[in-house]
Design a protein around this motif. Structure first.
Motif, short mmCIF file in Angstrom:
data_model
loop_
_atom_site.label_atom_id
_atom_site.label_comp_id
_atom_site.label_asym_id
_atom_site.label_seq_id
_atom_site.Cartn_x
_atom_site.Cartn_y
_atom_site.Cartn_z
N VAL A 65 41.36 39.82 47.59
CA VAL A 65 42.10 41.12 47.07
C VAL A 65 41.20 42.33 46.61
O VAL A 65 41.64 43.43 46.43
CB VAL A 65 42.92 40.83 45.82
CG1 VAL A 65 43.97 39.68 46.10
CG2 VAL A 65 42.14 40.03 44.76
N ALA A 66 40.01 42.07 46.73
CA ALA A 66 39.18 43.14 46.17
C ALA A 66 39.12 44.45 47.01
O ALA A 66 38.88 45.60 46.62
CB ALA A 66 37.68 42.46 46.40
N PRO A 67 39.47 44.42 48.24
CA PRO A 67 39.82 45.88 48.74
C PRO A 67 40.94 46.74 48.34
O PRO A 67 41.06 47.67 48.47
CB PRO A 67 40.10 45.63 50.36
CG PRO A 67 39.56 44.25 50.58
CD PRO A 67 39.57 43.56 49.31
N TRP A 68 41.85 46.08 47.59
CA TRP A 68 43.04 46.56 47.18
C TRP A 68 42.91 46.72 45.56
O TRP A 68 43.81 47.71 45.12
CB TRP A 68 44.29 45.74 47.52
CG TRP A 68 44.19 45.47 49.07
CD1 TRP A 68 43.65 44.29 49.59
CD2 TRP A 68 44.57 46.29 50.14
NE1 TRP A 68 43.73 44.36 51.07
CE2 TRP A 68 44.29 45.59 51.18
CE3 TRP A 68 44.98 47.48 50.08
CZ2 TRP A 68 44.79 46.05 52.70
CZ3 TRP A 68 45.42 48.14 51.37
CH2 TRP A 68 45.35 47.41 52.59
N ALA A 69 42.40 45.80 44.98
CA ALA A 69 42.61 45.68 43.37
C ALA A 69 41.57 45.66 42.63
O ALA A 69 40.47 45.46 43.20
CB ALA A 69 43.51 44.44 42.96
N ARG A 70 41.44 46.16 41.48
CA ARG A 70 40.40 45.96 40.55
C ARG A 70 40.82 45.42 39.39
O ARG A 70 41.81 45.01 39.00
CB ARG A 70 39.87 47.45 40.10
CG ARG A 70 40.67 48.53 39.59
CD ARG A 70 39.94 49.81 39.59
NE ARG A 70 40.95 50.76 39.09
CZ ARG A 70 41.26 50.96 38.07
NH1 ARG A 70 40.59 50.38 36.81
NH2 ARG A 70 42.23 51.83 37.66
N ASP A 71 39.51 45.12 38.24
CA ASP A 71 39.97 44.31 37.24
C ASP A 71 40.39 43.05 37.39
O ASP A 71 41.67 42.54 36.79
CB ASP A 71 40.72 45.40 36.12
CG ASP A 71 40.03 46.69 35.83
OD1 ASP A 71 38.87 46.60 36.24
OD2 ASP A 71 40.69 47.46 35.24
N ILE A 72 40.08 42.28 38.16
CA ILE A 72 40.45 40.89 38.63
C ILE A 72 40.12 39.92 37.31
O ILE A 72 38.90 39.58 37.18
CB ILE A 72 40.48 40.45 39.82
CG1 ILE A 72 40.76 41.54 40.88
CG2 ILE A 72 40.75 38.98 40.25
CD1 ILE A 72 39.91 41.53 42.24
N SER A 73 41.28 39.55 36.67
CA SER A 73 41.14 38.80 35.65
C SER A 73 40.89 37.03 35.65
O SER A 73 41.18 36.64 36.84
CB SER A 73 42.09 38.93 34.42
OG SER A 73 43.28 38.60 35.01
#
Ligand code: TXA
Ligand code: MG
Length: 361
Positions: free
Chosen positions: A83-91
């Motif tokens: 998901v890193a290429p699309w999202a940030r602040d992955i809790s």
């Protein structure tokens, strides 16, 4: 048709589909929930075609579908990297949810990475991501080496498709739309959507087959319902949360146990041909004595999972049979029925010949 990810036929189909996506075209593809209308999530023009083809307003955000590398040991998938290429602040909660339910019918809303096109998110700073479980969808995403935006492959406001033939009939006018046939959808209603973007507690935006109870049992995470300590106007926009949705053209109503005739009272010009769904756990309808109405029974599963699998199929089939009215029993209470109840209530609200006037999604 086979969905075996090792079949040569599958590889041939997806090679052509991948080329179509690379060229900026659309490909309808199977997922375990419903069929999606796919475009390359990095191609703004292709995304524009998705909105135009569906007739969906451009500010209604889309889900980005992702896939893990094709590795043998599912337990070792690094979802954060996916998901890193699309999202940030992955809790931490996000990691637990992805590990417990992906690939599968769960969509998570994150703060978006800067590179995510605003065409996908309707201008919001969040993005919806899901890793579908269907092998054909996974194959397509892996080979494209990108994400695929995929709203349900239906016209705006209409019943979502659960087979390739459904997609074909939705878009009969769209000559040349490529449709991958991955058989009938196993789940039958759209994914559960959980919003993790507030950094606070997870919030349920759309009920589905994965319930807050399932989530708690598997991860210990408590999912809040909208409105529970969160003001409605703080929630991101979810077009599927509008009142009318998933709607057949034939009027549709729910009836409470034993109250079929009450449901008819809303229709003073007595309807003559009425399809009445009855639970498979019950014997025949007790009230068939209305003089001017011809009731016909349609048996529906009393198990919530089986009901969900058949729901859109049943609505489509009944809609095509030319009934004056469709009556469906109110689902029992309980979270396992929430996804089905939600879809049925919206389908009732939007149903009838003028449904396109107030439809959504
Ligand atoms: O099971 C599914 O989720 C299917 C299959 C094809 O994956 N897809 C699907 O897509 O149902 P769609 O576009 O019909 O519904 C997606 C829902 C919409 O209600 C949309 O508003 C919401 O997800 N959504 C998308 N991005 C969002 C965001 N950033 N914040 C809040 N809601 C979002
Ligand atoms: Mg939809």
């Amino acid at each position: 048709m086979s969905t075996d990810s090792t079949s040569p036929q599958l590889h041939a189909v997806t090679d052509e589909a991948v080329q179509t996506l690379r060229d900026g075209g659309l490909v309808a593809f199977p997922t375990e929930t419903v069929y999606g209308l796919g475009a390359d999530a990095r191609n703004a023009q292709a995304i524009g075609k998705v909105f135009a083809t569906k007739g969906r307003p451009s500010n209604h955000p889309l889900i980005v579908h992702v896939a893990a590398p094709d590795i043998f040991d599912q337990a070792s998938i690094d979802w954060v990297a996916v998901v890193a290429p699309w999202a940030r602040d992955i809790s931490e909660d996000a990691i637990k949810l992805m590990n417990a339910f992906w690939p599968g019918p769960l969509t998570l809303i994150f703060k978006k990475d800067r590179s995510v096109l605003s065409e996908i998110t309707g201008g919001q700073d969040t993005v919806a991501i899901r890793a579908p479980a269907h092998p054909m969808a996974q194959e397509l995403i892996r080979k494209l080496k990108s994400g695929i935006v995929g709203p349900s492959a239906n016209r705006f406001g209409k019943v979502s498709p659960t087979s390739a033939a459904d997609v074909r009939s939705e878009f009969a006018g769209e000559l040349g739309l490529m449709i991958l046939d991955g058989g009938d959808c196993r789940v039958g209603i759209e994914s559960t959507i959980i919003d993790l973007s507030s950094g606070d507690h997870p919030v349920l935006l759309r009920p589905g087959i994965i319930t807050p109870k399932d989530i708690y049992a598997k991860t210990g995470i408590t999912v809040h319902l909208p409105g529970q300590e969160v003001k409605a106007n703080e929630l991101p926009r979810v077009s599927g949360s509008l009142k009318a949705h998933y709607a057949p053209t034939t009027p549709l109503r729910l009836y409470s146990p034993g109250r079929v005739l009450d449901a008819l009272s809303e229709f003073p010009d007595t309807k003559t041909r009425v399809a009445v769904a009855v639970w498979d756990s019950e014997s025949a309808l007790s009230e068939d004595g209305h003089p001017s109405v011809h009731f016909e029974e349609v048996v529906v599963p009393s198990d919530s999972t089986a009901f969900a699998t058949r729901l859109y199929r049943t609505l489509r089939d009944l809609d095509e049979q030319g009934w004056d009215l469709i009556l469906i029993p109110e689902p029992p209470s309980g979270q396992e029925w929430d996804g089905v109840r939600d879809r049925l209530q919206r389908a009732c609200f939007g149903s009838g010949p003028s449904s396109s006037n107030h439809a959504s999604n």
